[in-house]
Design a protein around this motif. Structure first.
Motif, PDB file in Angstrom:
ATOM      1  N   PHE A  29      34.303  46.303  45.417  1.00  0.00           N
ATOM      2  CA  PHE A  29      34.049  46.619  43.844  1.00  0.00           C
ATOM      3  C   PHE A  29      32.865  45.992  43.432  1.00  0.00           C
ATOM      4  O   PHE A  29      32.041  46.606  42.526  1.00  0.00           O
ATOM      5  CB  PHE A  29      35.155  46.643  43.324  1.00  0.00           C
ATOM      6  CG  PHE A  29      35.220  46.827  41.813  1.00  0.00           C
ATOM      7  CD1 PHE A  29      35.328  46.165  40.704  1.00  0.00           C
ATOM      8  CD2 PHE A  29      35.290  48.387  41.597  1.00  0.00           C
ATOM      9  CE1 PHE A  29      35.318  46.684  39.519  1.00  0.00           C
ATOM     10  CE2 PHE A  29      35.321  49.009  40.226  1.00  0.00           C
ATOM     11  CZ  PHE A  29      35.386  48.061  39.388  1.00  0.00           C
ATOM     12  N   ASN A  73      37.132  42.892  38.171  1.00  0.00           N
ATOM     13  CA  ASN A  73      36.876  43.044  39.829  1.00  0.00           C
ATOM     14  C   ASN A  73      38.066  42.666  40.425  1.00  0.00           C
ATOM     15  O   ASN A  73      38.205  43.128  41.776  1.00  0.00           O
ATOM     16  CB  ASN A  73      35.511  42.124  40.087  1.00  0.00           C
ATOM     17  CG  ASN A  73      34.410  42.595  39.462  1.00  0.00           C
ATOM     18  OD1 ASN A  73      34.317  43.692  39.107  1.00  0.00           O
ATOM     19  ND2 ASN A  73      33.231  41.612  39.562  1.00  0.00           N
ATOM     20  N   ASN A  76      39.716  46.219  40.889  1.00  0.00           N
ATOM     21  CA  ASN A  76      39.133  47.056  41.250  1.00  0.00           C
ATOM     22  C   ASN A  76      38.916  48.363  40.194  1.00  0.00           C
ATOM     23  O   ASN A  76      39.151  49.646  40.757  1.00  0.00           O
ATOM     24  CB  ASN A  76      39.390  47.715  42.627  1.00  0.00           C
ATOM     25  CG  ASN A  76      38.829  46.911  43.723  1.00  0.00           C
ATOM     26  OD1 ASN A  76      38.500  45.729  43.795  1.00  0.00           O
ATOM     27  ND2 ASN A  76      38.713  47.376  45.026  1.00  0.00           N
TER      28      ASN A  76
END
Length: 117
Positions: A29, A73, A76
């Motif tokens: 990601f 992050n 994701n």
């Protein structure tokens, strides 16, 4: 295989708020630029907002000051927080993932946002 799963669309009154989410599967990601696009009836798909893995964000002029894109992050997931919604924001909103340095786009199936009283 890249899979983008959007959620959070719906019907909202003018002036209201919604938050869209997009979970990305099958990618690293942090290496991807994540964005939101929309297609209104009778119009072409347009960029709403995008964010890279670092600090760069981009907004269309029509949503600046009202929408905020963010990403987690660790999960994701990319979000689009929308405030002060207008009828002209009515559209199908699509999540987009593009690896940094690439021109290939991955798309989610879209989620409908309808702003109406």
């Amino acid at each position: 295989q890249v899979q983008l799963v959007e959620s959070g669309g719906g019907l909202v009154q003018p002036g209201g708020s919604l938050r869209l989410s997009c979970a990305a599967l099958g990618i690293v990601f942090s290496l991807y630029r994540m964005g939101w696009y929309r297609r209104a009836p009778g119009k072409q798909r347009e960029l709403v907002a995008a964010t890279t893995g670092v600090t760069t964000t981009t907004y269309s002029d029509s949503v600046k000051g009202r929408f905020t894109i963010s990403r987690d992050n660790a999960k994701n997931t990319v979000y689009l927080q929308m405030h002060s919604l207008k009828p002209e924001d009515t559209a199908v909103y699509y999540c987009n993932a593009r690896r940094t340095g690439s021109t290939y786009d991955n798309w989610g199936p879209g989620t409908q946002v309808t702003v109406s009283s």
